[in-house]
Design a protein around this motif. Structure first.
Motif, PDB file in Angstrom:
ATOM      1  N   TYR A 231     -16.083  74.620  65.356  1.00 21.55           N
ATOM      2  CA  TYR A 231     -16.667  75.936  65.069  1.00 21.55           C
ATOM      3  C   TYR A 231     -15.671  77.027  65.434  1.00 21.55           C
ATOM      4  O   TYR A 231     -15.009  76.940  66.474  1.00 21.55           O
ATOM      5  CB  TYR A 231     -17.958  76.115  65.863  1.00 21.55           C
ATOM      6  CG  TYR A 231     -18.621  77.468  65.693  1.00 21.55           C
ATOM      7  CD1 TYR A 231     -19.262  77.817  64.510  1.00 21.55           C
ATOM      8  CD2 TYR A 231     -18.601  78.396  66.727  1.00 21.55           C
ATOM      9  CE1 TYR A 231     -19.866  79.055  64.354  1.00 21.55           C
ATOM     10  CE2 TYR A 231     -19.201  79.641  66.585  1.00 21.55           C
ATOM     11  CZ  TYR A 231     -19.832  79.960  65.389  1.00 21.55           C
ATOM     12  OH  TYR A 231     -20.426  81.181  65.242  1.00 21.55           O
TER      13      TYR A 231
ATOM     14  N   GLU B 285     -15.817  81.197  65.767  1.00 21.30           N
ATOM     15  CA  GLU B 285     -16.580  82.453  65.716  1.00 21.30           C
ATOM     16  C   GLU B 285     -15.606  83.576  65.417  1.00 21.30           C
ATOM     17  O   GLU B 285     -14.635  83.768  66.151  1.00 21.30           O
ATOM     18  CB  GLU B 285     -17.261  82.686  67.056  1.00 21.30           C
ATOM     19  CG  GLU B 285     -18.041  83.991  67.122  1.00 21.30           C
ATOM     20  CD  GLU B 285     -18.570  84.245  68.522  1.00 21.30           C
ATOM     21  OE1 GLU B 285     -18.133  85.225  69.151  1.00 21.30           O
ATOM     22  OE2 GLU B 285     -19.394  83.450  68.995  1.00 21.30           O
TER      23      GLU B 285
ATOM     24  N   GLY C 119     -12.845  86.338  69.471  1.00 20.94           N
ATOM     25  CA  GLY C 119     -13.630  85.257  68.897  1.00 20.94           C
ATOM     26  C   GLY C 119     -13.652  84.056  69.821  1.00 20.94           C
ATOM     27  O   GLY C 119     -13.059  84.085  70.895  1.00 20.94           O
TER      28      GLY C 119
ATOM     29  N   GLU D  63     -14.547  76.578  69.234  1.00 24.59           N
ATOM     30  CA  GLU D  63     -15.251  75.480  69.893  1.00 24.59           C
ATOM     31  C   GLU D  63     -14.747  74.153  69.358  1.00 24.59           C
ATOM     32  O   GLU D  63     -14.568  73.984  68.155  1.00 24.59           O
ATOM     33  CB  GLU D  63     -16.757  75.578  69.659  1.00 24.59           C
ATOM     34  CG  GLU D  63     -17.389  76.762  70.349  1.00 24.59           C
ATOM     35  CD  GLU D  63     -18.897  76.828  70.150  1.00 24.59           C
ATOM     36  OE1 GLU D  63     -19.506  75.802  69.794  1.00 24.59           O
ATOM     37  OE2 GLU D  63     -19.455  77.916  70.352  1.00 24.59           O
TER      38      GLU D  63
ATOM     39  N   VAL E  75     -14.997  79.365  58.514  1.00 15.56           N
ATOM     40  CA  VAL E  75     -16.437  79.324  58.786  1.00 15.56           C
ATOM     41  C   VAL E  75     -16.995  77.959  58.372  1.00 15.56           C
ATOM     42  O   VAL E  75     -17.716  77.311  59.133  1.00 15.56           O
ATOM     43  CB  VAL E  75     -17.172  80.471  58.058  1.00 15.56           C
ATOM     44  CG1 VAL E  75     -18.679  80.336  58.220  1.00 15.56           C
ATOM     45  CG2 VAL E  75     -16.701  81.824  58.583  1.00 15.56           C
TER      46      VAL E  75
END
Length: 122
Positions: free
Chosen positions: A37, A39, A54, A57, A81
């Motif tokens: 992930y 962000e 940001g 992960e 994304v």
């Protein structure tokens, strides 16, 4: 890699005029492991050098991404994304954000590729 600059937080910067492409280094993605992930900030968000912009992960950990230059986000890498693993596949080929820099002198505080390699070996 010779045309890139590097931060002590393991971000890379590619400069084109007053725009900086920013991503994480190969060293950083290897430390994180499989990225699941990313962000991203919003376009037009403004950040001061050193701010977290940001979160990245992985299956092992979550890590903040820090902006190495002051400026405004002009574009985000939307591909990350849906496909965050692109950072693992090619860390230097997949930028995270594009920033319009407000203080080009901050670039002088970043490392070149030789300095960064030495930093990673410490």
């Amino acid at each position: 890699m010779s045309n890139l600059l590097f931060s002590t937080d393991h971000e890379w910067v590619k400069v084109e005029g007053n725009v900086a492409y920013i991503g994480i280094t190969d060293y950083a993605q290897k430390q994180l492991g499989e990225i699941v992930y990313v962000e991203l900030p919003e376009v037009d968000d403004a950040f001061e050098k050193g701010d977290s912009f940001g979160v990245i992960e992985s299956v092992k950990a979550a890590s903040d991404a820090y902006i190495p230059v002051t400026g405004k986000i002009v574009e985000i890498n939307e591909e990350l994304v849906d496909s965050p693993q692109l950072v693992n596949e090619d860390a230097f080929g997949n930028w995270i954000v594009k920033v319009e820099m407000s203080d080009l002198s901050e670039l002088e505080e970043l490392m070149n590729s030789q300095q960064y390699e030495a930093y990673c070996e410490e």
